[in-house]
Structures are given as structure tokens and as C-alpha cells.
Enzyme design. Structure first.
Site, PDB file in Angstrom:
ATOM      1  CD  GLN A   6      -1.130  -0.174   3.726  1.00 18.71           C
ATOM      2  OE1 GLN A   6      -1.397   0.708   4.389  1.00 18.71           O
ATOM      3  NE2 GLN A   6      -1.680  -1.421   4.076  1.00 18.71           N
ATOM      4  CG  HIS A  36      -0.658   5.983   3.687  1.00 23.61           C
ATOM      5  ND1 HIS A  36      -1.619   5.094   3.651  1.00 23.61           N
ATOM      6  CD2 HIS A  36       0.262   5.235   4.574  1.00 23.61           C
ATOM      7  CE1 HIS A  36      -1.292   3.812   4.298  1.00 23.61           C
ATOM      8  NE2 HIS A  36      -0.328   4.182   5.062  1.00 23.61           N
ATOM      9  CD  GLU A  78       1.453   4.049   7.952  1.00 18.90           C
ATOM     10  OE1 GLU A  78       0.036   4.504   8.199  1.00 18.90           O
ATOM     11  OE2 GLU A  78       1.789   2.976   7.989  1.00 18.90           O
ATOM     12  CG  HIS A  86       4.012   1.042   3.723  1.00 21.03           C
ATOM     13  ND1 HIS A  86       3.457   2.076   3.278  1.00 21.03           N
ATOM     14  CD2 HIS A  86       3.195   0.837   4.862  1.00 21.03           C
ATOM     15  CE1 HIS A  86       2.533   2.497   3.693  1.00 21.03           C
ATOM     16  NE2 HIS A  86       2.147   1.807   4.786  1.00 21.03           N
ATOM     17  NE  ARG A 126      -6.373  -1.954   1.764  1.00 17.99           N
ATOM     18  CZ  ARG A 126      -7.295  -1.254   2.018  1.00 17.99           C
ATOM     19  NH1 ARG A 126      -8.120  -0.503   1.219  1.00 17.99           N
ATOM     20  NH2 ARG A 126      -7.650  -0.976   3.273  1.00 17.99           N
TER      21      ARG A 126
END
Length: 400
Positions: A93, A95, A130, A260, A279
């Protein structure tokens, strides 16, 4: 401050035991994947009266967040703290950036796609950088290797698919060559057949068994991914990525655009308040290769490990290069009893504190709370400085 009830997320890749044990709850045999402690409107933690943390903050943002944080983040808590327990690999995936998320969220909303629809790619208008801090040994894939190193990993596998990828990287050892190789694996029009993927997996297993692999760890990861997602081209994409192994207390930062996949382990995640996940493979959920290819960064980047900084004798902090969050770990070893001393906990503004081991008593100007392992509290900005005493450890997510 007040206790928070975490929002439990049950996904197939979760563990049936790790989260129940951490939270001190009875396991039910199903996989528990994540516990969310935050104010994301799709899965907010709850106050003792059952009100969502998002609603509590919206009722008095200056009291809860402080004037500066409220103004900077539009009256919303900018971070989300999670406990994640991966028994099986998560999806491959990426972001989006804040700008891309805002544009795409607006477009999907204007098209009338329901927020809970499986056709929806963007569930909010925010970015989702994140940071993961390992609570147990934790494995992952993160970021692309250099094209030359990836070509070395592919060389000698001898399958039509790996030969094709190898040629792309050797002929153009740049980010453009890497993008072409990755597109070959995930684009709907180029996506290889399951048989081609299985041939690569068998070649990796044979190379590993023969002791001739230039990266035994990545060959093990390829085999692991194939066990859970046979025939998925994301298995082959692992050969282009950096393998990561974290020990307890080690941390990794994942910026927007970094491809990642988390593979196995239990950890803390702190991130911007978002649920935007695009994804490319290794999942039964909806794939969105076009959006992934728009957002992904194929520039060679080593895993971005974050070294903690000592703040005082009891606390260390992990700083990410964003304004949304930071995370501190505090470990107390006071003797049990009322005579134990109290320790200042660095940080200010709104905080979520999560017990990791033992019991700590948290104190502010407005009161105190006994925090046990697996329990979380929200500390409003108006409560002022935080102090603690006890024998145990806890994590604190806050705004830099």
C-alpha cells in the site's frame, strides 16, 4: 483527563491472541487486527459515557486541543494512535499527500460515493504519514531499492517475468526504470498471470535453498507472501523493495508516497488522522493501481528508521518530520506505595496516553488516574502539565 475505549478493528490479517492479551480482554477466536485510540470520525475512541472522542472535541475544541492546535488543525485532533497486531502480511500500500487526498476526497464526495462504499478510495481529505514502533520483533517492506541493487536481486532467477523486470532496470537504472518495472506488476493491463508469479516464487525458494541468494531475507519474505497470497504480483514486487526487521523499541517512519507492507509483529502506530489507504496487491480488498501509480514515490530510499531522543531520566521521544504527531515512551521503576516520587512527563497540548506494562498513576492540575497496561486516557490541553508515578511503562502521543 478521562479514560478512552479503543475502537477494535477485525481484519483477516490480525492475531487471535496478541491484542486480547495486550488489552486484557478475553479472546474470542477471531483475528483482532488494530485498536484505534483517536478521533477519526469513522472509528473514534469513546469517552466513559459512550460519546465518541470526535464529538467530545467538537463540543469544546479550545479546551480539548488548546487554541494553537485547534487553529492549526481546524478544530480536529491531528493524530491517531493504534496498536497493530499482524499475524499475516498486510496489503502492499501507499498513502497520498495532503493535497492529493483533498482533491480526490472532494471528487469522490461530489460523485456521491458513500464513505463506507468499497468503491471509495479516499475516506477523508487528509494525508497519512505514519510511524511504527515495534513492541515485538516486527518485519516489513518499505521503499524501493536502487535500480541497480534490484537488478542484482532479480538476476539469475531465470523466469520470463524476472528477466523482463531485469531488462527494464538495466536498460534504465533510474526512477523511470523502476516505475516501469513496478507498473509491469500492478497495472491492470500489464499485471502478470498467477503462473508467472508462481514461477518467480519457486525460483526464489530454490535459490534460497541452494545458499546462493544475494538477499536471503527477501527470498524468505517472497516465500512468506506467496504462502498467504499465491499468484499475487505483489509477491514479486517485494523483490524491488527494502526488507525491514525491527526489534522492540525500534521505529520506522513511513512518509506519504512510500510503498510498504507490514508482514508480522505487534507494534504501536502513530499517524495523521486519516484512513486513506491505496492498495496495489497482497489483499482481498479493492485494488486501485491507477491511484497507487499516481501517488507512489519510486525514488530509491532506505527505510527511514527513527532513533529516539532522551528527554529526561524516564522518557524518550520519537520525532517524525511532520507537524501532526510525535510519540514518547516513559518507563517508571518507582517502589510501590504512596511515598513514590512523581516524574514530569514532557509534552503539552492534547495527549493520548496508553499503558504498556505495569501500572502508573497520571497526575494533572485537575486530578489523577491509575493507568494499567492496555488502558488509554485522553488528556485535554487545558489539564496542563502531566506527571506520573508508579512501576511500569506507557506511550504518549501528542502534537510537536
Amino acid at each position: 483527563m478521562f479514560e478512552l475505549g479503543g475502537h477494535l478493528q477485525r481484519y483477516a490479517w490480525g492475531s487471535a491472541t496478541a491484542l486480547p492479551e495486550f488489552l486484557g480482554r478475553e479472546a474470542d477466536g477471531s483475528p483482532w487486527a488494530e485498536a484505534w485510540f483517536g478521533a477519526h470520525p469513522l472509528a473514534p475512541a469513546s469517552a466513559p459515557d459512550g460519546t465518541g472522542l470526535d464529538a467530545v472535541i467538537a463540543a469544546d475544541p479550545e479546551q480539548m486541543l488548546g487554541a494553537d492546535v485547534s487553529r492549526a488543525f481546524g478544530g480536529q485532533l491531528p493524530f491517531l494512535l493504534k496498536v497493530i497486531a499482524a499475524e499475516r502480511p498486510l496489503s502492499l500500500q501507499v498513502h497520498p499527500t495532503r493535497e492529493h487526498a483533498a482533491e480526490s476526497f472532494a471528487a469522490e464526495s461530489a460523485a456521491g460515493i458513500d464513505l463506507h462504499s468499497p468503491l471509495r478510495s479516499y475516506r477523508d481529505a487528509n494525508h497519512k504519514p505514519e510511524m511504527l514502533i515495534a513492541l515485538t520483533p516486527f518485519t516489513a517492506l518499505c521503499g524501493f531499492r536502487t535500480p541497480r541493487r534490484a537488478a542484482v536481486i532479480l538476476d539469475g532467477l531465470g523466469t520470463p517475468l524476472t528477466d523482463r523486470l531485469h531488462t527494464l532496470l538495466v536498460d534504465n537504472p533510474t526512477a523511470h526504470g523502476m516505475r516501469a518495472a513496478f507498473r509491469t506488476l500492478v497495472s491492470a493491463s500489464l499485471r502478470p498471470a498467477p503462473e508467472a508469479v508462481e514461477a518467480v516464487v519457486e525460483a526464489c525458494r530454490s535459490r534460497f535453498a541452494a545458499g546462493s541468494s544475494p538477499s536471503p531475507r527477501i527470498d524468505r519474505f517472497v516465500s512468506l507472501l506467496a504462502d498467504h497470497h499465491p499468484g499475487d504480483p505483489g509477491v514479486v514486487a517485494a523483490l524491488l523493495l527494502n526488507p525491514v526487521s525491527l526489534q522492540r523499541g525500534e521505529a520506522m517512519y513511513v512518509p506519504a508516497g512510500a510503498l510498504h507492507a507490514y508482514l508480522h509483529g505487534t507494534g504501536l502506530e502513530v499517524m495523521a488522522t486519516s484512513d486513506n489507504v491505496l492498495r496495489a496487491g497482497l489483499t482481498e480488498k479493492r485494488l486501485d493501481a491507477d491511484e497507487v501509480l499516481q501517488c507512489v514515490s519510486v525514488t530509491a530510499t532506505p527505510p527511514l528508521r527513527v532513533a529516539p531522543e532522551r528527554q529526561n531520566p524516564t522518557s524518550i521521544a520519537y520525532y517524525a518530520p511532520v507537524d501532526d504527531f510525535e510519540l514518547a515512551l516513559t518507563e517508571l521503576s518507582d517502589p510501590v506505595g504512596p511515598s513514590a516520587g512523581t516524574h514530569p512527563i514532557p509534552g503539552s497540548g492534547p495527549r493520548i496516553v496508553l499503558g504498556l506494562e505495569g501500572t502508573a498513576t497520571l497526575e494533572t492540575t485537575t486530578g489523577s488516574h491509575a493507568l494499567r497496561a492496555g488502558q488509554a486516557v485522553f488528556v485535554p490541553a487545558a489539564d496542563g502539565p502531566l506527571r506520573a508515578r508508579g512501576h511500569g511503562s506507557f506511550a504518549q502521543a501528542s502534537v510537536p
